[in-house]
Write a protein that holds these residues in place. Structure first.
Motif, PDB file in Angstrom:
ATOM      1  N   ASP A  51       0.875  -1.175   0.000  1.00 52.02           N
ATOM      2  CA  ASP A  51       0.000   0.000   0.000  1.00 52.02           C
ATOM      3  C   ASP A  51       0.910   1.222   0.000  1.00 52.02           C
ATOM      4  O   ASP A  51       1.463   1.601   1.043  1.00 52.02           O
ATOM      5  CB  ASP A  51      -0.904  -0.038   1.241  1.00 52.02           C
ATOM      6  N   ARG A  52       1.074   1.837  -1.117  1.00 50.13           N
ATOM      7  CA  ARG A  52       2.036   2.929  -1.260  1.00 50.13           C
ATOM      8  C   ARG A  52       1.598   4.201  -0.531  1.00 50.13           C
ATOM      9  O   ARG A  52       2.370   5.154  -0.419  1.00 50.13           O
ATOM     10  CB  ARG A  52       2.281   3.225  -2.740  1.00 50.13           C
ATOM     11  N   ARG A  53       0.349   4.175  -0.075  1.00 47.48           N
ATOM     12  CA  ARG A  53      -0.075   5.357   0.699  1.00 47.48           C
ATOM     13  C   ARG A  53       0.555   5.322   2.085  1.00 47.48           C
ATOM     14  O   ARG A  53       0.649   6.329   2.765  1.00 47.48           O
ATOM     15  CB  ARG A  53      -1.614   5.360   0.839  1.00 47.48           C
ATOM     16  N   LYS A  54       0.997   4.150   2.523  1.00 52.53           N
ATOM     17  CA  LYS A  54       1.593   4.023   3.859  1.00 52.53           C
ATOM     18  C   LYS A  54       3.086   4.351   3.805  1.00 52.53           C
ATOM     19  O   LYS A  54       3.823   3.770   2.991  1.00 52.53           O
ATOM     20  CB  LYS A  54       1.387   2.595   4.389  1.00 52.53           C
ATOM     21  N   LYS A  55       3.489   5.237   4.735  1.00 55.30           N
ATOM     22  CA  LYS A  55       4.871   5.691   4.762  1.00 55.30           C
ATOM     23  C   LYS A  55       5.817   4.533   5.071  1.00 55.30           C
ATOM     24  O   LYS A  55       6.875   4.394   4.461  1.00 55.30           O
ATOM     25  CB  LYS A  55       5.006   6.800   5.809  1.00 55.30           C
ATOM     26  N   LEU A  56       5.389   3.674   6.020  1.00 54.41           N
ATOM     27  CA  LEU A  56       6.230   2.549   6.433  1.00 54.41           C
ATOM     28  C   LEU A  56       6.516   1.617   5.254  1.00 54.41           C
ATOM     29  O   LEU A  56       7.651   1.182   5.049  1.00 54.41           O
ATOM     30  CB  LEU A  56       5.539   1.767   7.571  1.00 54.41           C
ATOM     31  N   HIS A  57       5.488   1.354   4.455  1.00 49.62           N
ATOM     32  CA  HIS A  57       5.657   0.495   3.279  1.00 49.62           C
ATOM     33  C   HIS A  57       6.711   1.103   2.340  1.00 49.62           C
ATOM     34  O   HIS A  57       7.601   0.403   1.864  1.00 49.62           O
ATOM     35  CB  HIS A  57       4.325   0.339   2.535  1.00 49.62           C
ATOM     36  N   ARG A  58       6.579   2.406   2.137  1.00 43.83           N
ATOM     37  CA  ARG A  58       7.511   3.061   1.198  1.00 43.83           C
ATOM     38  C   ARG A  58       8.944   3.001   1.717  1.00 43.83           C
ATOM     39  O   ARG A  58       9.877   2.706   0.980  1.00 43.83           O
ATOM     40  CB  ARG A  58       7.086   4.518   0.976  1.00 43.83           C
ATOM     41  N   GLU A  59       9.098   3.238   3.005  1.00 40.70           N
ATOM     42  CA  GLU A  59      10.445   3.268   3.595  1.00 40.70           C
ATOM     43  C   GLU A  59      11.105   1.886   3.538  1.00 40.70           C
ATOM     44  O   GLU A  59      12.266   1.755   3.155  1.00 40.70           O
ATOM     45  CB  GLU A  59      10.366   3.738   5.054  1.00 40.70           C
ATOM     46  N   ILE A  60      10.299   0.871   3.904  1.00 42.21           N
ATOM     47  CA  ILE A  60      10.868  -0.494   3.896  1.00 42.21           C
ATOM     48  C   ILE A  60      11.228  -0.915   2.473  1.00 42.21           C
ATOM     49  O   ILE A  60      12.282  -1.514   2.230  1.00 42.21           O
ATOM     50  CB  ILE A  60       9.891  -1.486   4.566  1.00 42.21           C
ATOM     51  N   MET A  61      10.369  -0.562   1.549  1.00 34.87           N
ATOM     52  CA  MET A  61      10.620  -0.955   0.151  1.00 34.87           C
ATOM     53  C   MET A  61      11.859  -0.264  -0.416  1.00 34.87           C
ATOM     54  O   MET A  61      12.473  -0.756  -1.358  1.00 34.87           O
ATOM     55  CB  MET A  61       9.398  -0.646  -0.719  1.00 34.87           C
ATOM     56  N   GLU A  62      12.211   0.870   0.181  1.00 33.90           N
ATOM     57  CA  GLU A  62      13.403   1.572  -0.275  1.00 33.90           C
ATOM     58  C   GLU A  62      14.657   0.981   0.376  1.00 33.90           C
ATOM     59  O   GLU A  62      15.683   0.797  -0.283  1.00 33.90           O
ATOM     60  CB  GLU A  62      13.268   3.057   0.083  1.00 33.90           C
ATOM     61  N   ALA A  63      14.525   0.633   1.650  1.00 32.45           N
ATOM     62  CA  ALA A  63      15.703   0.167   2.395  1.00 32.45           C
ATOM     63  C   ALA A  63      16.041  -1.309   2.121  1.00 32.45           C
ATOM     64  O   ALA A  63      17.215  -1.668   2.004  1.00 32.45           O
ATOM     65  CB  ALA A  63      15.457   0.379   3.893  1.00 32.45           C
ATOM     66  N   PHE A  64      15.026  -2.151   1.994  1.00 33.59           N
ATOM     67  CA  PHE A  64      15.246  -3.610   1.905  1.00 33.59           C
ATOM     68  C   PHE A  64      16.175  -4.038   0.747  1.00 33.59           C
ATOM     69  O   PHE A  64      17.104  -4.829   0.958  1.00 33.59           O
ATOM     70  CB  PHE A  64      13.886  -4.321   1.821  1.00 33.59           C
ATOM     71  N   PRO A  65      15.946  -3.520  -0.474  1.00 35.14           N
ATOM     72  CA  PRO A  65      16.781  -3.988  -1.592  1.00 35.14           C
ATOM     73  C   PRO A  65      18.262  -3.665  -1.415  1.00 35.14           C
ATOM     74  O   PRO A  65      19.107  -4.315  -2.045  1.00 35.14           O
ATOM     75  CB  PRO A  65      16.215  -3.237  -2.805  1.00 35.14           C
ATOM     76  N   LYS A  66      18.587  -2.664  -0.577  1.00 35.32           N
ATOM     77  CA  LYS A  66      20.005  -2.319  -0.405  1.00 35.32           C
ATOM     78  C   LYS A  66      20.756  -3.460   0.273  1.00 35.32           C
ATOM     79  O   LYS A  66      21.923  -3.695   0.002  1.00 35.32           O
ATOM     80  CB  LYS A  66      20.132  -1.034   0.413  1.00 35.32           C
ATOM     81  N   LYS A  67      20.051  -4.176   1.145  1.00 35.22           N
ATOM     82  CA  LYS A  67      20.703  -5.295   1.833  1.00 35.22           C
ATOM     83  C   LYS A  67      20.425  -6.637   1.146  1.00 35.22           C
ATOM     84  O   LYS A  67      21.171  -7.597   1.327  1.00 35.22           O
ATOM     85  CB  LYS A  67      20.178  -5.379   3.277  1.00 35.22           C
ATOM     86  N   HIS A  68      19.314  -6.680   0.400  1.00 39.63           N
ATOM     87  CA  HIS A  68      18.912  -7.967  -0.200  1.00 39.63           C
ATOM     88  C   HIS A  68      18.794  -7.817  -1.715  1.00 39.63           C
ATOM     89  O   HIS A  68      17.753  -7.432  -2.243  1.00 39.63           O
ATOM     90  CB  HIS A  68      17.569  -8.440   0.380  1.00 39.63           C
ATOM     91  N   THR A  69      19.864  -8.132  -2.398  1.00 35.78           N
ATOM     92  CA  THR A  69      19.880  -7.940  -3.854  1.00 35.78           C
ATOM     93  C   THR A  69      19.024  -8.978  -4.580  1.00 35.78           C
ATOM     94  O   THR A  69      18.745  -8.857  -5.764  1.00 35.78           O
ATOM     95  CB  THR A  69      21.316  -8.050  -4.392  1.00 35.78           C
ATOM     96  N   ASN A  70      18.619 -10.022  -3.842  1.00 39.54           N
ATOM     97  CA  ASN A  70      17.809 -11.071  -4.479  1.00 39.54           C
ATOM     98  C   ASN A  70      16.319 -10.716  -4.538  1.00 39.54           C
ATOM     99  O   ASN A  70      15.508 -11.528  -4.998  1.00 39.54           O
ATOM    100  CB  ASN A  70      17.997 -12.404  -3.741  1.00 39.54           C
ATOM    101  N   LEU A  71      15.952  -9.519  -4.089  1.00 41.81           N
ATOM    102  CA  LEU A  71      14.529  -9.119  -4.103  1.00 41.81           C
ATOM    103  C   LEU A  71      14.027  -9.074  -5.553  1.00 41.81           C
ATOM    104  O   LEU A  71      14.675  -8.480  -6.428  1.00 41.81           O
ATOM    105  CB  LEU A  71      14.363  -7.736  -3.463  1.00 41.81           C
ATOM    106  N   LEU A  72      12.863  -9.690  -5.784  1.00 44.93           N
ATOM    107  CA  LEU A  72      12.269  -9.624  -7.136  1.00 44.93           C
ATOM    108  C   LEU A  72      11.704  -8.219  -7.337  1.00 44.93           C
ATOM    109  O   LEU A  72      11.056  -7.684  -6.431  1.00 44.93           O
ATOM    110  CB  LEU A  72      11.178 -10.683  -7.281  1.00 44.93           C
ATOM    111  N   PRO A  73      11.934  -7.614  -8.476  1.00 42.53           N
ATOM    112  CA  PRO A  73      11.603  -6.183  -8.624  1.00 42.53           C
ATOM    113  C   PRO A  73      10.110  -5.846  -8.607  1.00 42.53           C
ATOM    114  O   PRO A  73       9.746  -4.729  -8.226  1.00 42.53           O
ATOM    115  CB  PRO A  73      12.223  -5.792  -9.957  1.00 42.53           C
ATOM    116  N   THR A  74       9.245  -6.761  -9.036  1.00 44.37           N
ATOM    117  CA  THR A  74       7.824  -6.381  -9.138  1.00 44.37           C
ATOM    118  C   THR A  74       7.086  -6.571  -7.806  1.00 44.37           C
ATOM    119  O   THR A  74       7.030  -7.692  -7.292  1.00 44.37           O
ATOM    120  CB  THR A  74       7.118  -7.216 -10.217  1.00 44.37           C
ATOM    121  N   PRO A  75       6.499  -5.483  -7.240  1.00 43.18           N
ATOM    122  CA  PRO A  75       5.695  -5.651  -6.029  1.00 43.18           C
ATOM    123  C   PRO A  75       4.243  -5.951  -6.394  1.00 43.18           C
ATOM    124  O   PRO A  75       3.768  -5.561  -7.461  1.00 43.18           O
ATOM    125  CB  PRO A  75       5.798  -4.284  -5.350  1.00 43.18           C
ATOM    126  N   ILE A  76       3.542  -6.669  -5.524  1.00 42.70           N
ATOM    127  CA  ILE A  76       2.117  -6.938  -5.749  1.00 42.70           C
ATOM    128  C   ILE A  76       1.313  -5.956  -4.891  1.00 42.70           C
ATOM    129  O   ILE A  76       1.514  -5.881  -3.671  1.00 42.70           O
ATOM    130  CB  ILE A  76       1.766  -8.398  -5.363  1.00 42.70           C
TER     131      ILE A  76
END
Lengths: 570, 245
Positions: free
Chosen positions: B180-205
């Motif tokens: 839910d991109r309206r939620k700040k927490l969702h946006r922040e986590i989605m920005e921070a997570f890929p920096k540590k986890h390069t195996n993240l699949l790019p498409t979010p549901i």
């Protein structure tokens, strides 16, 4: 992924479309409206699918065209190809299409594509039908089976040149019940109910098999192979007439296919028959009068020449994948303008071929020779050597010539000598094929195997050179016209560069083939060949003792002179 | 046959929706696909309108009395089959405990290798003996992550568990689910997570009501709303997965 087999139920012939619909709709949901569709059972010209135990047909609904291939006995679906009718027609009209290549791309079609080879499936008949689909669901709303009702329409008038028209008069309506995996019991129950409600009977396979069994369509039995069966006492002249009759028969059979351009094999088989006939002319030269020989030689040469250019283009177009594959991936698409150029040039060559074939002179020549060789082969010689003696002698001379010429070839021998050796090899092969029935099987199969291997090397050596020259010529021709657009000029430059690379690759392959020749010829020129020559000499000696004195003809031979034949045709 | 497990030890993160929609996307591209619903709730089974009934139950399968082949049901979609679940699956862990090794699931699906291009394991939310079996049977672990702190914590726990158990060949592919991109927490986590986890699949549901509607339609999203954002996202996520295989 195992799919349960489709069950087919033939229902009572007197039931109408509406009546069947009323019955089915009570137990299954109709999906979509009633559609008109044409089912076209098909097979290759040489009946390869039927021989391999397969039954295929096209279904055409509007612009949708689907090719389905089932096991003839079990009815199991073996291949399915969907393409639009527009695309199918457009592709067929501009260049030779190899249907097997379309099929090979599908995971299911690999083995069937090898059955088809270069032959395309051609219509055997047309059956227009009404078709409607139904789905039966369980209480969860889950689909447990699909039903298709196919209802033949009344037979339509036979169009000129069209495939056999079939209709309601030839085949009863039928249901195809497609069970869903895990619900086979439900499908069995539904089948039993259909049989009771619609007076139906199970049929073990598809409708194509029913049509074959009822004699409405006949699988073709054509084969381009030389299937001549001569006995030990067959006279040389009888063998000559039978051989030519067979070869002109092959030409006549393939003639309409060459004109229609349904697949490239019609022209190929036509040309092979012409080449074989030329070899037969050499073999049987003493069995025909001089006038006949000259007239026949003239006609065969002409047929060979008129059909050559289209076949040359076909070879490159059929080899498109391999030619592109010989280039690095980044350069493979650079050949697009080259293949476009080939398609255009082929269209021009085909137009010339069609007009040449359609002349009265060509048609008359073919029918004249077929008629001539179908007549009684009255002998022109007082002593007929018998075919087995003639064949043994011709084979021995040709084999000796090949061995002598081949032994003279060293690393420094000019390429022409190898090209000539290939021609000698071709003659040897044709003689061998024509006389197989009067020769010992071990002699034939051993010699033929070894000869084929040698001919492949010689063929590669010559073909790579010819192809390399052809590509450079094509590059030169493509460079001539002035192009206005910058992108077209760039594409052409890239194509010419790609052709250069390809030509270099082919010349490298040619060098490889030359290097392989010495070893392959040594393998050919072995003790087995000496034994073959001995056997052939014995056969000759035996035959000369048994020379039969032929009966003198009561009337003069009917062979026409060259001028007389021309007059007749005019 | 590629073996993919849709797994997260946390519940309610969109595992079943992912299993149904990704398997449908694969079948639509012409692949031969089997989904094995391993969750006793049998939600995947419900979505495909199949009755939640397994002849012989989990015991019959693990005990080798029933071939998986006989239990497979065709779905309404070409190329897509289902191995349904029922309540008997709640004892799967117990049944697997009686087995001597952790390869029981792998051995069960091995005979199907020529029949399918992909097999999807739709796993129940737990970290159990069944999960261990799945980690050994699957080649790729597709992990739906809701961009929240707890969800990320469970991902780290699973990763640590796999490392401890030395399941080296297993490829872990997390993706963001119910975003839910309206939620700040969702946006922040989605920005921070890929920096540590390069195996993240790019498409979010995305979090979308059309996904919840699957329960009413009882079909994959793309089958009844092919142009919806969620249907497009699942199609794109399947392409991401194909790129990793």
């Amino acid at each position: 992924m195992p799919t349960p087999s489709t069950r087919r139920i033939e229902v009572r012939g007197d039931l109408t479309l509406e009546k069947i619909h009323t019955v089915l709709a009570a137990f299954a949901d109709p999906v979509g409206p009633i559609r008109k569709s044409i089912l076209r059972p098909c097979d290759t010209f040489d009946g390869a699918l039927h021989r391999a135990g397969l039954a295929a047909y096209w279904t055409e609904s509007g612009r949708d065209l689907t090719w389905l291939c089932h096991d003839l006995v079990t009815g199991e679906l073996r291949a399915k190809v969907e393409l639009s009718a527009d695309m199918h027609e457009a592709e067929r009209s501009t260049r030779p299409i190899v249907f097997a290549e379309l099929l090979a791309e599908k995971p299911v079609g690999e083995d069937i594509s090898s059955v088809l080879g270069y032959r395309n499936p051609l219509d055997l008949a047309q059956l227009p039908v009404h078709r409607r689909q139904y789905v039966r669901r369980d209480e969860e709303g889950k689909m447990i089976l699909r039903v298709e009702h196919l209802h033949p329409m009344p037979r339509q008038d036979q169009g000129e040149g069209a495939a056999t028209q079939l209709g309601r008069e030839d085949l009863s309506p039928w249901l195809e019940i497609h069970p869903v995996r895990g619900y086979l019991k439900k499908a069995d129950e539904f089948c039993n109910w259909c049989k009771r409600a619609l007076g139906g009977v199970d049929t073990d396979a598809g409708f194509v098999k029913s049509l074959i069994e009822a004699g409405h369509i006949k699988p073709t039995t054509y084969s381009s192979k030389l299937s001549l069966d001569f006995g030990p006492k067959t006279s040389a002249r009888t063998a000559a007439f039978q051989t030519f009759r067979h070869l002109f028969g092959v030409m006549e059979t393939n003639f309409p296919g060459v004109l229609a351009d349904a697949d490239s094999e019609f022209l190929h088989d036509f040309r092979v028959a012409v080449r074989r006939a030329r070899a037969a002319l050499h073999l049987f030269r003493r069995e025909l009068s001089r006038d006949v020989r000259e007239a026949l030689s003239h006609d065969l040469k002409k047929l060979g020449q008129m059909t050559g250019p289209v076949r040359d283009f076909d070879v490159y177009l059929l080899d498109e994948k391999q030619l592109r594959g010989a280039l690095p991936t980044v350069q493979q698409h650079d050949l697009d303008p080259f293949f476009d150029h080939l398609v255009k040039e082929r269209a021009k060559a085909r137009a010339s071929l069609v007009s040449a074939l359609e002349t009265a002179e060509t048609r008359d020549a073919l029918s004249h020779w077929l008629h001539f060789f179908s007549s009684d082969p009255e002998t022109t010689r007082e002593v007929d050597p018998g075919f087995s003696g003639l064949a043994a002698k011709a084979l021995r001379i040709q084999l000796t010539r090949m061995l002598t010429d081949g032994r003279k070839i060293t690393k420094r021998t000019p390429a022409e000598a190898l090209h000539d050796l290939r021609k000698e090899g071709k003659k040897l092969r044709y003689i061998l094929e024509m006389s197989r029935s009067v020769l010992a099987e071990e002699l034939c199969s051993g010699l033929l195997k070894s000869l084929k291997r040698l001919q492949t090397i010689l063929g590669n050596f010559q073909d790579f050179e010819v192809q390399a020259d052809f590509l450079m010529e094509a590059a030169d021709t493509m460079n001539r016209p002035a192009l206005k657009s910058q992108s077209a000029r760039e594409a052409r430059t890239k194509a010419v560069m790609a052709l250069g690379v390809l030509s270099t690759r082919l010349m490298e392959k040619k060098t490889e083939a030359r290097a392989q020749f010495a070893a392959e010829f040594a393998d050919f020129d072995n003790e087995e060949r000496s034994a073959s020559l001995k056997t052939l000499r014995k056969m000759e000696a035996k035959a000369s003792k048994k020379k039969t004195v032929a009966k003198k003809p009561k009337t003069k031979p009917k062979a026409k002179t060259k001028t007389k034949a021309k007059k007749d045709r005019a | 046959m590629k073996r993919l497990a849709i797994y997260n030890m946390k519940g309610g993160v969109g595992k079943t929706a992912a299993a149904v929609n990704l398997s449908y996307a694969a079948a639509q591209l012409g692949a031969r696909v089997l989904v094995w619903d391993l969750d006793p709730q049998a939600a995947t089974t419900f979505y495909f309108r199949v009755k939640p009934k397994v002849k012989g139950g989990g015991k019959g399968i693990v005990g080798g009395k029933r071939d998986l082949d006989d239990l497979i049901k065709g779905t309404d979609f070409e190329g897509l089959d289902l191995l349904p679940a029922d309540l008997s699956y709640r004892r799967f862990d117990q049944l697997l405990d009686d087995q001597t090794d952790d390869d029981a699931i792998f051995k069960l699906v091995r005979p199907l290798r020529d029949d399918y291009d992909f097999i999807f394991f739709d796993c129940p939310p737990s970290l159990s003996r069944l999960s261990e079996n799945i980690f050994r049977a699957a080649q790729s672990l597709i992990i739906p992550l809701v961009p929240t702190t707890l969800s990320l914590r469970t991902y780290d726990q699973v990763a640590a568990f796999c490392e401890k158990k030395k399941v080296k060949k297993l490829q872990m592919s997390p993706f963001f689910s119910m975003v839910d991109r309206r939620k700040k927490l969702h946006r922040e986590i989605m920005e921070a997570f890929p920096k540590k986890h390069t195996n993240l699949l790019p498409t979010p549901i995305p979090y979308a009501s059309v996904i919840e509607k699957m329960g009413v339609e009882r079909a994959p999203v793309a089958a009844f709303a092919p142009r919806s954002r969620a249907a497009v996202a699942y199609g794109s996520l399947w392409q991401d997965i194909l790129d990793t295989l």
